[in-house]
Design a protein around this motif. Structure first.
Motif, PDB file in Angstrom:
ATOM      1  N   TRP A  16       0.816  -1.228   0.000  1.00 24.24           N
ATOM      2  CA  TRP A  16       0.000   0.000   0.000  1.00 24.24           C
ATOM      3  C   TRP A  16       0.849   1.279   0.000  1.00 24.24           C
ATOM      4  O   TRP A  16       0.313   2.373  -0.038  1.00 24.24           O
ATOM      5  CB  TRP A  16      -0.946  -0.004   1.205  1.00 24.24           C
ATOM      6  CG  TRP A  16      -2.024  -1.032   1.048  1.00 24.24           C
ATOM      7  CD1 TRP A  16      -3.223  -0.891   0.393  1.00 24.24           C
ATOM      8  CD2 TRP A  16      -1.991  -2.384   1.524  1.00 24.24           C
ATOM      9  NE1 TRP A  16      -3.934  -2.068   0.448  1.00 24.24           N
ATOM     10  CE2 TRP A  16      -3.199  -3.009   1.130  1.00 24.24           C
ATOM     11  CE3 TRP A  16      -1.062  -3.137   2.246  1.00 24.24           C
ATOM     12  CZ2 TRP A  16      -3.501  -4.327   1.436  1.00 24.24           C
ATOM     13  CZ3 TRP A  16      -1.359  -4.452   2.548  1.00 24.24           C
ATOM     14  CH2 TRP A  16      -2.562  -5.040   2.141  1.00 24.24           C
ATOM     15  N   THR A  75      12.508   5.067  -2.466  1.00 21.21           N
ATOM     16  CA  THR A  75      11.487   5.907  -1.834  1.00 21.21           C
ATOM     17  C   THR A  75      12.100   6.644  -0.653  1.00 21.21           C
ATOM     18  O   THR A  75      12.893   6.072   0.095  1.00 21.21           O
ATOM     19  CB  THR A  75      10.308   5.034  -1.349  1.00 21.21           C
ATOM     20  OG1 THR A  75       9.730   4.368  -2.474  1.00 21.21           O
ATOM     21  CG2 THR A  75       9.237   5.878  -0.665  1.00 21.21           C
ATOM     22  N   THR A  94       2.661   3.751  -1.903  1.00 19.89           N
ATOM     23  CA  THR A  94       2.694   4.121  -3.322  1.00 19.89           C
ATOM     24  C   THR A  94       3.354   5.468  -3.571  1.00 19.89           C
ATOM     25  O   THR A  94       3.576   5.845  -4.715  1.00 19.89           O
ATOM     26  CB  THR A  94       1.264   4.160  -3.895  1.00 19.89           C
ATOM     27  OG1 THR A  94       0.484   5.096  -3.124  1.00 19.89           O
ATOM     28  CG2 THR A  94       0.610   2.783  -3.816  1.00 19.89           C
ATOM     29  N   THR A  95       3.662   6.201  -2.509  1.00 16.23           N
ATOM     30  CA  THR A  95       4.235   7.534  -2.659  1.00 16.23           C
ATOM     31  C   THR A  95       5.753   7.461  -2.843  1.00 16.23           C
ATOM     32  O   THR A  95       6.375   6.430  -2.562  1.00 16.23           O
ATOM     33  CB  THR A  95       3.906   8.390  -1.424  1.00 16.23           C
ATOM     34  OG1 THR A  95       4.432   9.713  -1.608  1.00 16.23           O
ATOM     35  CG2 THR A  95       4.528   7.804  -0.160  1.00 16.23           C
TER      36      THR A  95
END
Length: 214
Positions: free
Chosen positions: A68, A95, A70-71
């Motif tokens: 989950w 990320t 996703t950024t």
């Protein structure tokens, strides 16, 4: 003995969860767990003291929300001993992660983790969420055993982009907390998390501003 046990538990757990991490990533996860276990004796970073369940309750539990994320830049509030932020940062080296905590001992530990593990994608901030002023709001904010949902959106709502979402990790489904969410906020989705070796329920609640369906 402990390291070989941890290694096999991590390898087997990742296989069950369908996660393919490199040998280097797995070694970093185990090195982080070693640091957490060592510093925990003096700094009380986590209530988990039994080395036999640390892989499941700290590493695999943190990694369970990986699908989950996703950024490109996630804020982990109440980062504490680095859960879930550090394991997620090891699994997602491209990320950026900002780890925020108001406890100086805990942020000193997090700084040491970043240094020893060479985590160039992690920034540690010592302070309260209410006093944080990021250059731009975050698309996703994670929390694990931090506070009730009502407090989470109250303290951290200004840090979240208008179309952003909270990734709130909980044990049992928190019906009372969901009912107490203030107007303008909603649970966009909820997910039961299957963590190998973990007792009890695990849930991820994705919380967003009402009307946000992205």
């Amino acid at each position: 003995m402990t390291k070989s046990l941890w290694h096999s538990q991590l390898r087997d757990g990742l296989a069950v969860m369908g996660m393919a991490l490199t040998e280097d990533q797995q070694e970093k996860l185990l090195a982080f767990l070693g640091l957490l276990n060592k510093w925990n004796r003096a700094y009380n970073l986590t209530a988990v003291r039994d080395e036999r369940v640390m892989v499941s309750r700290q590493l695999l539990d943190s990694l369970s929300i990986l699908p989950w994320v996703t950024t490109q830049h996630l804020l982990d509030v109440g980062a504490g001993g680095g859960l879930p932020g550090i394991p997620l940062a090891i699994a997602l080296p491209e990320t950026r992660f900002t780890l925020l905590d108001s406890n100086g001992k805990k942020t000193r530990f997090l700084h040491q983790c970043v240094l020893e593990l060479g985590l160039d994608n992690v920034e540690v901030i010592h302070g309260r969420a209410e006093d944080c002023s990021p250059a731009e709001p975050f698309a996703q904010i994670s929390s694990r055993a931090f506070t009730a949902l009502e407090n989470l959106v109250h303290w951290c709502g200004d840090l979240l982009a208008n179309d952003g979402e909270f990734l709130a990790m909980k044990g049992q489904f928190p019906d009372d907390e969901v009912a107490a969410l203030p107007a303008g906020w909603q649970v966009k989705s909820s997910h039961s998390l299957d963590v190998p070796g973990a007792d009890g329920e695990r849930h991820l609640l994705v919380v967003a501003r009402a009307g946000n369906s992205r």
